[in-house]
Design an enzyme around this catalytic site. Structure first.
Site, PDB file in Angstrom:
ATOM      1  N   HIS A  55       0.835  -1.202   0.000  1.00  0.00           N
ATOM      2  CA  HIS A  55       0.000   0.000   0.000  1.00  0.00           C
ATOM      3  C   HIS A  55       0.874   1.259   0.000  1.00  0.00           C
ATOM      4  CE1 HIS A  55      -3.192   2.770   1.493  1.00  0.00           C
ATOM      5  NE2 HIS A  55      -2.192   3.286   2.190  1.00  0.00           N
ATOM      6  N   GLU A  56       1.905   1.268   0.862  1.00  0.00           N
ATOM      7  CA  GLU A  56       2.783   2.440   0.931  1.00  0.00           C
ATOM      8  C   GLU A  56       3.551   2.642  -0.376  1.00  0.00           C
ATOM      9  OE1 GLU A  56       2.726   4.606   3.297  1.00  0.00           O
ATOM     10  OE2 GLU A  56       1.306   3.433   4.475  1.00  0.00           O
ATOM     11  N   HIS A  76       1.573   4.460  -2.916  1.00  0.00           N
ATOM     12  CA  HIS A  76       1.615   5.921  -2.841  1.00  0.00           C
ATOM     13  C   HIS A  76       2.780   6.463  -3.669  1.00  0.00           C
ATOM     14  CE1 HIS A  76      -1.573   6.677  -0.027  1.00  0.00           C
ATOM     15  NE2 HIS A  76      -1.068   5.899   0.921  1.00  0.00           N
ATOM     16  N   GLU A 114      -5.780   7.173  -0.789  1.00  0.00           N
ATOM     17  CA  GLU A 114      -5.777   5.943   0.013  1.00  0.00           C
ATOM     18  C   GLU A 114      -6.482   4.810  -0.721  1.00  0.00           C
ATOM     19  OE1 GLU A 114      -4.027   5.504   2.747  1.00  0.00           O
ATOM     20  OE2 GLU A 114      -3.356   7.559   2.422  1.00  0.00           O
ATOM     21  N   ASP A 170      -4.682   1.370  -1.930  1.00  0.00           N
ATOM     22  CA  ASP A 170      -5.276   0.062  -1.632  1.00  0.00           C
ATOM     23  C   ASP A 170      -5.446  -0.750  -2.908  1.00  0.00           C
ATOM     24  OD1 ASP A 170      -5.396   0.546   1.064  1.00  0.00           O
ATOM     25  OD2 ASP A 170      -7.566   0.892   1.145  1.00  0.00           O
TER      26      ASP A 170
END
Length: 465
Positions: free
Chosen positions: A300-301, A304, A379, A383
């Site tokens: 997930h990070e 980003h 976000e 995801d």
């Protein structure tokens, strides 16, 4: 073409009571945010979890979560009320001109210790900010103590000692002086030198400061508060390095932070410049998550990074600065504004910035909504990136586990969440991930301790005055 300075020149009018206007804005914001707290508090009295997570969260855990969130909501209202009274007292008793004059007296008293180039309004402004920071810290100690050693302690989250808490406060004040001084000096010098054309120069300066902070904060600042150690060789390290390699993430360091010495909350993040990144894992995250769940959080990070969310947020921040600085250019020389607050013979730029920040409150409320809207979309996108990497199940289970262990809010009023949450709440994220319950992850034997949501939901921060 008429400039914004000319178009708003009518605001420099001695008949305008700026002190009353700012007091009105301050009270208005308090009423609005208290109304949001009230709406959220009603939601936190619900007796059962949302239908989408009912299979995942047992009643005991949900009840603990609701109780913890209600406790925080009550404390938030009390803190807001305290902050309102404090701000109104600052206005009523002309605290700003008094502290400004006192800062000038201190500068004159220690003038023999200062180099010749350190004199005038810039040095006085630095002394003012440092003094204001010390006073604010002292005034806020009771609230900070209650938050850490009563509220968080009650629910098993606080791990700080009194000594560590005091040490953090002192380090924070020291960093305000050491790191804040050159930034303050740079801002004031740019505005003074370039006059009303300072906007783009100031935007460039803050962009530079932001990039420098991305470099020095993880390497020089954060080690002052926490211990960083390389992640040991093993299954987790191998899995993370494999993920980083497959996604072409420029991983240079993989470290563990001893977050457990302050709190049982946890996190995971990456820092650094675009060509050199380091991933930092909280020790509590490693303790409670499986290898696959931890890797899913990092997917997930990395999402980003891969989706350029950081550059997009920096660009959005620059647009924010442009709006603020453009409007401020019409107030920086507004004599009536300074006079309303007792600055009859001086127009300190720093004071002008502070007062303008109060005038800007209604616009900032709107901008906050917009920023949170963009953040929540990011976000969801991150995801989706983890989902596409094959970690849908693992990420969903990690989010559920973190939410349960954390006693995170599982319900949210839509207006409250729009203003305060930069992350979607758990039910919304699970729905977006298409998660289908297989086994109950939340169990009644969960202790009321846990770790901070890794992108689960950003709780309303404590107010800093």
């Amino acid at each position: 073409m008429v400039s914004i300075v000319d178009s708003l020149s009518f605001l420099d009018n001695p008949k305008i009571n700026w002190k009353l206007i700012i007091a009105g804005f301050t009270i208005g914001q308090y009423v609005f945010e208290t109304y949001l707290d009230y709406r959220q508090y009603k939601v936190l009295k619900n007796k059962s979890p949302p239908a989408s997570i009912k299979a995942e969260v047992d009643q005991a855990t949900f009840d603990k979560s609701q109780k913890y969130s209600r406790s925080k909501a009550k404390f938030s209202i009390f803190s807001s009320t305290f902050g309102l009274l404090q701000n109104l007292a600052i206005l009523r008793f002309d605290f700003l001109p008094r502290l400004w004059n006192k800062s000038g007296s201190i500068m004159n008293a220690i003038g023999f210790l200062l180099p010749k180039f350190m004199g005038g309004s810039i040095t006085q402004s630095i002394i003012f900010v440092f003094s204001f920071s010390v006073i604010s810290t002292i005034v806020g100690l009771p609230l900070s103590y209650y938050s850490n050693f009563v509220l968080e302690e009650k629910y098993g989250f606080n791990k700080q000692t009194i000594g560590l808490w005091i040490s953090d406060k002192l380090k924070g004040i020291g960093l305000t002086l050491v790191l804040g001084s050159p930034v303050i000096a740079g801002v004031l010098k740019i505005i003074d030198h370039f006059g009303n054309s300072f906007i783009f120069y100031l935007m460039g300066f803050f962009l530079f400061v932001n990039l420098v902070a991305m470099t020095i904060v993880p390497t020089l600042i954060m080690p002052l508060f926490n211990k960083f150690t390389p992640l040991e060789d093993g299954e987790l390290k191998t899995a993370i390095e494999a993920l980083a390699s497959s996604q072409k993430f420029p991983l240079q360091k993989l470290q563990v932070i001893d977050g457990s010495k302050r709190s049982s909350h946890s996190n995971a993040y990456f820092t650094g410049l675009p060509w050199s990144k380091q991933i930092v894992l909280f020790d509590t995250l490693i303790e409670h998550n499986t290898t696959d769940e931890t890797v899913a959080v990092l997917a997930h990070e990395i999402g980003h990074w891969r989706l350029n969310h950081i550059p997009k947020m920096i660009a959005m921040q620059q647009a924010h600065f442009f709006i603020i600085f453009s409007l401020f250019s019409a107030f920086v020389n507004n004599k009536s504004l300074y006079t309303s607050f007792g600055f009859y013979n001086q127009q300190p730029i720093l004071i002008g910035l502070m007062l303008f920040g109060d005038i800007l409150q209604p616009l900032e409320c709107v901008l906050t909504f917009v920023q949170n809207l963009v953040s929540r979309k990011h976000e969801y996108d991150a995801d989706k990136y983890a989902y596409d990497c094959g970690y849908s199940e693992e990420l969903s289970r990690s989010l559920i586990k973190l939410s349960n262990k954390n006693l995170s809010s599982m319900n949210a009023d839509w207006l409250y969440s729009s203003f305060h949450y930069s992350h979607p709440i758990l039910p919304e994220r699970l729905t977006a991930l298409g998660y289908v319950s297989k086994t109950k992850i939340g169990t009644g034997d969960l202790k009321p301790e846990g770790f901070e949501e890794v992108g689960v939901v950003e709780e309303k921060p404590e107010k800093q005055d």
